[in-house]
Design a protein around this motif. Structure first.
Motif, mmCIF file in Angstrom:
data_model
loop_
_atom_site.group_PDB
_atom_site.id
_atom_site.type_symbol
_atom_site.label_atom_id
_atom_site.label_comp_id
_atom_site.label_asym_id
_atom_site.label_seq_id
_atom_site.Cartn_x
_atom_site.Cartn_y
_atom_site.Cartn_z
ATOM 1 N N GLN A 32 0.930 -1.142 0.029
ATOM 2 C CA GLN A 32 0.065 0.114 0.002
ATOM 3 C C GLN A 32 1.003 1.359 -0.077
ATOM 4 O O GLN A 32 0.247 2.324 -0.036
ATOM 5 C CB GLN A 32 -0.960 -0.144 1.101
ATOM 6 N N GLY A 73 -7.460 -1.628 5.918
ATOM 7 C CA GLY A 73 -8.503 -1.963 5.020
ATOM 8 C C GLY A 73 -8.510 -3.606 4.619
ATOM 9 O O GLY A 73 -9.011 -3.742 3.728
ATOM 10 N N ASP A 75 -9.697 -7.385 5.532
ATOM 11 C CA ASP A 75 -10.595 -8.440 6.453
ATOM 12 C C ASP A 75 -9.657 -9.202 7.074
ATOM 13 O O ASP A 75 -8.764 -9.819 6.639
ATOM 14 C CB ASP A 75 -11.603 -9.063 5.390
#
Length: 113
Positions: A32, A73, A75
Motif C-alpha cells: 500500500q 482495510g 478483512d
C-alpha cells in the motif's frame, strides 16, 4: 509415457504464527506504500508495537489484529487466508512432474483381412 503430476512435499516445520502474521501484515503495508507510523496511527497502536508485530517478535492480541486490519482495510478472514498460504509456501516445495516409463510389456495386434 505416463507423467506423474507435481505434488507438495513437506520441507520443514511450520513457522510460528506470529512470524507468519507479521510477514503478511508487513507485505500488505508496504504494498500500500504506507509507513509504520501511518498504519500505527490509524490503528491506534504504538509504532514500536506494530514494528514488533510485523517482525514476529510480539504475539498480537485479537484486538490489536482487528485494529491493524482496520487500518489496512483488510478483512481478518483475508489476513488469515493469506497467512495460511504464506505458511504453506514456506513449508512445502513442489516436486517437478516426472515422466514414468512403464515396464509393462506392450502387445501389438494387427488385423489381416
Amino acid at each position: 509415457m505416463t507423467v506423474v503430476p507435481p505434488r507438495r512435499v513437506r520441507r520443514r516445520p511450520d513457522p510460528l504464527l506470529r512470524d507468519a502474521l507479521g510477514s503478511v501484515l508487513r507485505a500488505e503495508r508496504t504494498a500500500q506504500g504506507r509507513t509504520l507510523s501511518d498504519v500505527a496511527s490509524d490503528a491506534r497502536v504504538s509504532l514500536p508495537h506494530l514494528s514488533e508485530v510485523e517482525r514476529g517478535r510480539k504475539e498480537p492480541s485479537s484486538e490489536v489484529l482487528a485494529a491493524i486490519c482496520g487500518a489496512l482495510g483488510l478483512d481478518l478472514a483475508d489476513l488469515l487466508l493469506r497467512t495460511s498460504r504464506h505458511v504453506r509456501d514456506l513449508t512445502s516445495v513442489v516436486e517437478p512432474a516426472v515422466p514414468v516409463v512403464s515396464s509393462a510389456p506392450t502387445v501389438s495386434l494387427s488385423l489381416v483381412a
